[in-house]
Write an enzyme that holds these catalytic residues in place. Structure first.
Site, PDB file in Angstrom:
ATOM      1  N   ASN A 185     -21.911  20.444 -25.749  1.00  0.00           N
ATOM      2  CA  ASN A 185     -22.277  20.399 -27.160  1.00  0.00           C
ATOM      3  C   ASN A 185     -21.036  20.030 -27.974  1.00  0.00           C
ATOM      4  OD1 ASN A 185     -24.935  21.249 -26.637  1.00  0.00           O
ATOM      5  ND2 ASN A 185     -24.321  23.396 -26.644  1.00  0.00           N
ATOM      6  N   VAL A 244     -18.456  27.455 -29.906  1.00  0.00           N
ATOM      7  CA  VAL A 244     -17.109  27.878 -29.487  1.00  0.00           C
ATOM      8  C   VAL A 244     -16.219  26.630 -29.454  1.00  0.00           C
ATOM      9  CG1 VAL A 244     -15.715  28.894 -27.646  1.00  0.00           C
ATOM     10  CG2 VAL A 244     -17.986  29.818 -28.130  1.00  0.00           C
ATOM     11  N   HIS A 276     -16.222  23.003 -23.425  1.00  0.00           N
ATOM     12  CA  HIS A 276     -16.824  23.645 -22.247  1.00  0.00           C
ATOM     13  C   HIS A 276     -18.063  22.882 -21.856  1.00  0.00           C
ATOM     14  CE1 HIS A 276     -18.265  25.482 -25.956  1.00  0.00           C
ATOM     15  NE2 HIS A 276     -19.441  25.599 -25.352  1.00  0.00           N
ATOM     16  N   HIS A 289     -21.733  23.386 -20.055  1.00  0.00           N
ATOM     17  CA  HIS A 289     -22.743  24.331 -19.570  1.00  0.00           C
ATOM     18  C   HIS A 289     -23.313  23.820 -18.252  1.00  0.00           C
ATOM     19  CE1 HIS A 289     -23.436  26.452 -23.550  1.00  0.00           C
ATOM     20  NE2 HIS A 289     -22.895  25.321 -23.986  1.00  0.00           N
TER      21      HIS A 289
HETATM   22  P1  5GP Z   1     -21.721  26.275 -27.323  1.00  0.00           P
HETATM   23  O1  5GP Z   1     -22.824  26.778 -28.223  1.00  0.00           O
HETATM   24  O2  5GP Z   1     -20.400  26.238 -28.049  1.00  0.00           O
HETATM   25  O3  5GP Z   1     -22.034  25.015 -26.591  1.00  0.00           O
HETATM   26  O4  5GP Z   1     -21.603  27.356 -26.160  1.00  0.00           O
HETATM   27  C1  5GP Z   1     -20.906  28.545 -26.293  1.00  0.00           C
HETATM   28  C2  5GP Z   1     -21.476  29.494 -25.274  1.00  0.00           C
HETATM   29  O5  5GP Z   1     -20.576  30.560 -25.114  1.00  0.00           O
HETATM   30  C3  5GP Z   1     -22.827  30.096 -25.644  1.00  0.00           C
HETATM   31  O6  5GP Z   1     -23.798  29.759 -24.661  1.00  0.00           O
HETATM   32  C4  5GP Z   1     -22.560  31.603 -25.690  1.00  0.00           C
HETATM   33  O7  5GP Z   1     -23.626  32.368 -25.190  1.00  0.00           O
HETATM   34  C5  5GP Z   1     -21.316  31.722 -24.849  1.00  0.00           C
HETATM   35  N1  5GP Z   1     -20.467  32.845 -25.208  1.00  0.00           N
HETATM   36  C6  5GP Z   1     -20.098  33.219 -26.462  1.00  0.00           C
HETATM   37  N2  5GP Z   1     -19.274  34.283 -26.409  1.00  0.00           N
HETATM   38  C7  5GP Z   1     -19.116  34.591 -25.094  1.00  0.00           C
HETATM   39  C8  5GP Z   1     -18.360  35.602 -24.412  1.00  0.00           C
HETATM   40  O8  5GP Z   1     -17.667  36.437 -25.002  1.00  0.00           O
HETATM   41  N3  5GP Z   1     -18.441  35.616 -23.057  1.00  0.00           N
HETATM   42  C9  5GP Z   1     -19.197  34.707 -22.359  1.00  0.00           C
HETATM   43  N4  5GP Z   1     -19.206  34.805 -21.025  1.00  0.00           N
HETATM   44  N5  5GP Z   1     -19.917  33.726 -22.983  1.00  0.00           N
HETATM   45  C10 5GP Z   1     -19.864  33.680 -24.326  1.00  0.00           C
END
Ligand code: 5GP
Length: 112
Positions: free
Chosen positions: A85, A94, A98, A100
């Site tokens: 994303n 975040v 990263h 997924h």
């Molecule tokens: P994004 O929305 O930025 O693509 O993905 C961020 C991901 O980080 C989300 O799927 C969310 O659930 C995960 N996430 C957020 N905080 C934490 C955390 O403290 N630990 C872990 N393991 N995952 C997290």
């Protein structure tokens, strides 16, 4: 200031670690959206793919190759999806690049 994922790399925040090497870390997502939902990210805090540099080419290749290796280790032989994303409209929450890894169920297309 460290990103959330830098804090996980530093073991300042706990996470279930699936894979680690010098360049990347893979952890279980805290809020899984599929039976298997893992995040794999570079230890280097590249904010997002749009800000990756030519010098990150090897790192990004390594990230994808390791994502496939992790998916294999997690027995996702029926298939899986890799998602990155980027930015607000991409659903990024975040700001530390990263990827997924989703698997363990049939994933619909297109994504929401
Ligand atoms: P994004 O929305 O930025 O693509 O993905 C961020 C991901 O980080 C989300 O799927 C969310 O659930 C995960 N996430 C957020 N905080 C934490 C955390 O403290 N630990 C872990 N393991 N995952 C997290």
């Amino acid at each position: 200031m460290k990103t959330l994922f830098e804090k996980i790399v530093a073991r300042e925040i706990p996470a279930e670690i699936i894979y680690e090497d010098d360049l990347v870390l893979a952890i279980r997502d805290i809020n899984p959206q599929a039976p298997t939902h893992v995040l794999i990210f570079p230890k280097k805090p590249v904010p997002r793919i749009a800000e990756a540099k030519v010098e990150d080419q090897n790192l990004l290749g390594h990230l994808l190759l390791k994502a496939a290796e992790v998916a294999k280790k997690l027995n996702l032989q029926n298939g899986y999806r890799l998602v990155i994303n980027n930015g607000v409209d991409g659903g990024e929450t975040v700001p530390h690049l990263h990827c997924h890894i989703f698997g363990g169920r049939h994933l619909t297309w297109p994504p929401g």
